[in-house]
Design a protein around this motif. Structure first.
Motif, short mmCIF file in Angstrom:
data_model
loop_
_atom_site.label_atom_id
_atom_site.label_comp_id
_atom_site.label_asym_id
_atom_site.label_seq_id
_atom_site.Cartn_x
_atom_site.Cartn_y
_atom_site.Cartn_z
N ILE A 113 0.82 -1.21 0.00
CA ILE A 113 0.00 0.00 0.00
C ILE A 113 0.86 1.27 0.00
N ASP A 114 2.05 1.20 0.55
CA ASP A 114 2.93 2.37 0.58
C ASP A 114 3.18 2.91 -0.83
N TYR A 115 3.32 2.02 -1.80
CA TYR A 115 3.66 2.44 -3.15
C TYR A 115 2.50 3.17 -3.82
N LEU A 116 1.27 2.82 -3.46
CA LEU A 116 0.12 3.54 -3.99
C LEU A 116 -0.06 4.88 -3.27
N LEU A 117 0.00 4.86 -1.94
CA LEU A 117 -0.23 6.08 -1.17
C LEU A 117 0.86 7.12 -1.38
N GLU A 118 2.01 6.71 -1.87
CA GLU A 118 3.10 7.63 -2.14
C GLU A 118 2.81 8.52 -3.36
N ARG A 119 1.97 8.03 -4.26
CA ARG A 119 1.71 8.73 -5.51
C ARG A 119 0.93 10.03 -5.28
N PRO A 120 1.31 11.12 -5.99
CA PRO A 120 0.58 12.38 -5.84
C PRO A 120 -0.84 12.33 -6.39
N GLU A 121 -1.15 11.32 -7.21
CA GLU A 121 -2.49 11.19 -7.77
C GLU A 121 -3.48 10.59 -6.78
N THR A 122 -3.01 10.21 -5.59
CA THR A 122 -3.89 9.56 -4.62
C THR A 122 -4.19 10.46 -3.44
N SER A 123 -5.36 10.22 -2.85
CA SER A 123 -5.67 10.86 -1.57
C SER A 123 -6.61 9.94 -0.79
N ILE A 124 -6.35 9.81 0.50
CA ILE A 124 -7.25 9.07 1.39
C ILE A 124 -8.40 10.01 1.72
N PHE A 125 -9.64 9.58 1.41
CA PHE A 125 -10.77 10.48 1.67
C PHE A 125 -11.70 9.99 2.77
N HIS A 126 -11.55 8.75 3.21
CA HIS A 126 -12.37 8.23 4.31
C HIS A 126 -11.62 7.08 4.97
N ILE A 127 -11.78 6.95 6.27
CA ILE A 127 -11.19 5.83 7.01
C ILE A 127 -12.25 5.24 7.92
N ALA A 128 -12.46 3.94 7.81
CA ALA A 128 -13.32 3.21 8.75
C ALA A 128 -12.40 2.49 9.73
N ILE A 129 -12.60 2.75 11.02
CA ILE A 129 -11.74 2.20 12.07
C ILE A 129 -12.56 1.23 12.92
N LEU A 130 -12.07 0.01 13.06
CA LEU A 130 -12.74 -1.03 13.85
C LEU A 130 -11.88 -1.26 15.09
N ARG A 131 -12.28 -0.70 16.20
CA ARG A 131 -11.49 -0.78 17.44
C ARG A 131 -11.77 -2.13 18.11
N SER A 132 -10.87 -3.07 17.92
CA SER A 132 -11.05 -4.42 18.47
C SER A 132 -9.70 -5.13 18.50
N PRO A 133 -9.45 -5.95 19.54
CA PRO A 133 -8.22 -6.72 19.59
C PRO A 133 -8.30 -8.01 18.76
N GLU A 134 -9.48 -8.30 18.22
CA GLU A 134 -9.68 -9.54 17.46
C GLU A 134 -8.99 -9.46 16.09
N LYS A 135 -8.55 -10.61 15.60
CA LYS A 135 -7.97 -10.67 14.26
C LYS A 135 -9.11 -10.80 13.24
N LEU A 136 -9.50 -9.69 12.67
CA LEU A 136 -10.65 -9.64 11.76
C LEU A 136 -10.25 -9.61 10.29
N GLU A 137 -8.97 -9.46 10.01
CA GLU A 137 -8.52 -9.21 8.65
C GLU A 137 -8.94 -10.29 7.65
N ASP A 138 -8.76 -11.55 7.98
CA ASP A 138 -9.05 -12.60 7.01
C ASP A 138 -10.53 -12.65 6.68
N GLY A 139 -11.38 -12.60 7.69
CA GLY A 139 -12.82 -12.60 7.45
C GLY A 139 -13.27 -11.36 6.69
N MET A 140 -12.68 -10.22 7.02
CA MET A 140 -13.02 -8.98 6.32
C MET A 140 -12.58 -9.05 4.85
#
Length: 197
Positions: A113-140
């Motif tokens: 993801i660093d290589y995409l976010l480094e580009r000047p053509e990109t901007s992060i416009f929204h962030i969804a944050i899931l505050r949890s200690p559970e490992k949710l990545e694979d299911g997500m």
């Protein structure tokens, strides 16, 4: 998006899982480090979703704050993503970061993801944050891949630590995807609650 720049699920935790909603203003070809032996991957203009997590069990650590501020920064003194200052204020207000927590002074490109976010053509416009200690990545990731609004530009992109998932996906309709997330999350993150700061 209707909820502004941020959507927060869960409370208290300083660790968790997150989705970055990224606008790519024009088509590009990006070599994502050693991914596919450095052969550039073509990306169409539009919205992309990146799924990540920042989990740590050390008392006093701030994994979510540090990871998210890192994503919103750029290397070499380049201008950060416009969302960075609002993100820092939000993280402090929610006690995910203390006032002394700062973005990295120097960011080295490491994850895909660093290589995409480094580009000047990109901007992060929204962030969804899931505050949890559970490992949710694979299911997500499995859920995101089956959503009709998403398409994978390259298998396993953004997921160098997994063999069967993709964590960077093109998204044709971010508003609908976020609405689907509100329906999906209670199944994997009980008592998640949602907050629109």
């Amino acid at each position: 998006m209707k909820s502004g720049k941020f959507t927060i699920f869960g409370e208290k935790e300083k660790q968790g899982t997150y989705l970055l909603f990224i606008d790519l203003r024009k088509p590009v070809q990006i070599a994502f480090g050693s991914f596919r032996k450095g052969v550039p991957v073509p990306l169409a203009a539009g919205c992309y979703i990146y799924l990540g997590s920042a989990l740590a069990s050390r008392p006093g650590s701030e994994p979510l704050a540090r990871r998210l501020m890192r994503h919103a920064s750029r290397s070499g003194g380049s201008r950060p993503h416009p969302i960075l200052n609002d993100l820092r204020r939000l993280l402090q207000r929610l006690d995910i970061a203390c006032p002394a927590t700062l973005p990295p002074v120097e960011k080295k490109l490491h994850w895909h993801i660093d290589y995409l976010l480094e580009r000047p053509e990109t901007s992060i416009f929204h962030i969804a944050i899931l505050r949890s200690p559970e490992k949710l990545e694979d299911g997500m990731a499995a859920w995101l891949e089956q959503c009709p609004e998403t398409a994978s530009p390259a298998a396993r992109l953004g997921a160098q630590d997994t063999r069967n998932r993709t964590h960077l996906l093109h998204c044709s309709d971010p508003e609908t995807l976020l609405a689907r997330l509100h329906t999906f999350l209670p199944a994997v993150m009980p008592d998640c609650g949602d907050h629109f700061p």
